[in-house]
Design an enzyme around this catalytic site. Structure first.
Site, PDB file in Angstrom:
ATOM      1  N   SER A   1       0.931  -1.287   0.009  1.00 28.62           N
ATOM      2  CA  SER A   1       0.058  -0.114   0.015  1.00 28.62           C
ATOM      3  C   SER A   1       0.699   1.264  -0.088  1.00 28.62           C
ATOM      4  CB  SER A   1      -0.921   0.025   1.168  1.00 28.62           C
ATOM      5  OG  SER A   1      -0.401   0.097   2.482  1.00 28.62           O
TER       6      SER A   1
ATOM      7  N   LYS B   1       1.116   4.679   6.624  1.00 30.91           N
ATOM      8  CA  LYS B   1       0.705   5.606   5.543  1.00 30.91           C
ATOM      9  C   LYS B   1       1.216   6.909   5.740  1.00 30.91           C
ATOM     10  CE  LYS B   1      -2.629   2.284   4.994  1.00 30.91           C
ATOM     11  NZ  LYS B   1      -2.499   1.199   3.772  1.00 30.91           N
TER      12      LYS B   1
END
Length: 195
Positions: free
Chosen positions: A64, A100
């Site tokens: 991701s 993230k």
């Protein structure tokens, strides 16, 4: 007639000196070995303490955050530092640690168009770290205001990342944050500061 026991010969001075040297060597060797073991245990304990309290070391799982960090890479995070827009953040989600990028902070407005362009407080966000833009798995009603004491975080691989755009993850609270990712230590080819 009674047999007499053989009398053991007395060791010579040279033999005694040689035995004394051997014993002294064994004692020195034992002391050095114990000292080395104690030093290694102390260093390991300090390293674990530092890694736990200030600089957690994390291994990346999943894709991701590609191309910024890839699966299998090992990174160092810094606990207790201020989180700002664009920072890489490690945080707990259940029993997992996710990595993230912080997009917006408390009270800011986030909007994402169908092409994946991200706007924070009405301004288009410059994201040179992306290879592709995508709306991704978004089930929020946009524009979205980030709640107080929370951060809106998204993965750099927007089409596959499950992040703050989805209510399953949501915005990240300060208590969830492990730290700000600052350094890649593995692989050696990628060794250095992360941005």
């Amino acid at each position: 007639m009674k047999k007499s026991k053989p009398v053991a010969a007395m060791p010579s001075v040279a033999q005694l000196e040689k035995e004394l040297e051997r014993q002294q060597y064994r004692n020195r060797y034992g002391k050095v070995l114990r000292s080395t073991i104690y030093t290694l245990i102390t260093v390991a304990a300090v390293a674990v303490l530092v890694a736990t309290l200030w600089l957690p070391v994390l291994q990346i799982y999943g894709n991701s955050m590609t191309p910024t960090v890839n699966e299998g890479e090992i990174v160092v995070s810094l606990k207790g530092s201020e989180i700002g827009q664009g920072d890489l953040v490690a945080f707990y989600l259940g029993n997992k640690i996710l990595v993230k990028r912080c997009i917006a902070g408390p009270g800011q407005w986030v909007d994402i168009d169908d092409e994946g362009n991200v706007y924070v407080d009405g301004k288009l966000l410059d994201e040179p770290y992306l290879k592709e833009k995508a709306l991704g798995d978004c089930n929020l009603e946009l524009p979205y205001q980030v709640p107080e004491n929370r951060y809106f975080c998204m993965g750099d691989h927007r089409s596959t990342s499950l992040d703050s755009r989805n209510t399953a993850v949501g915005c990240v609270s300060q208590e969830q944050i492990v730290g700000k990712i600052v350094f890649r230590i593995w692989p050696l080819a990628g060794f250095g500061i992360l941005e």
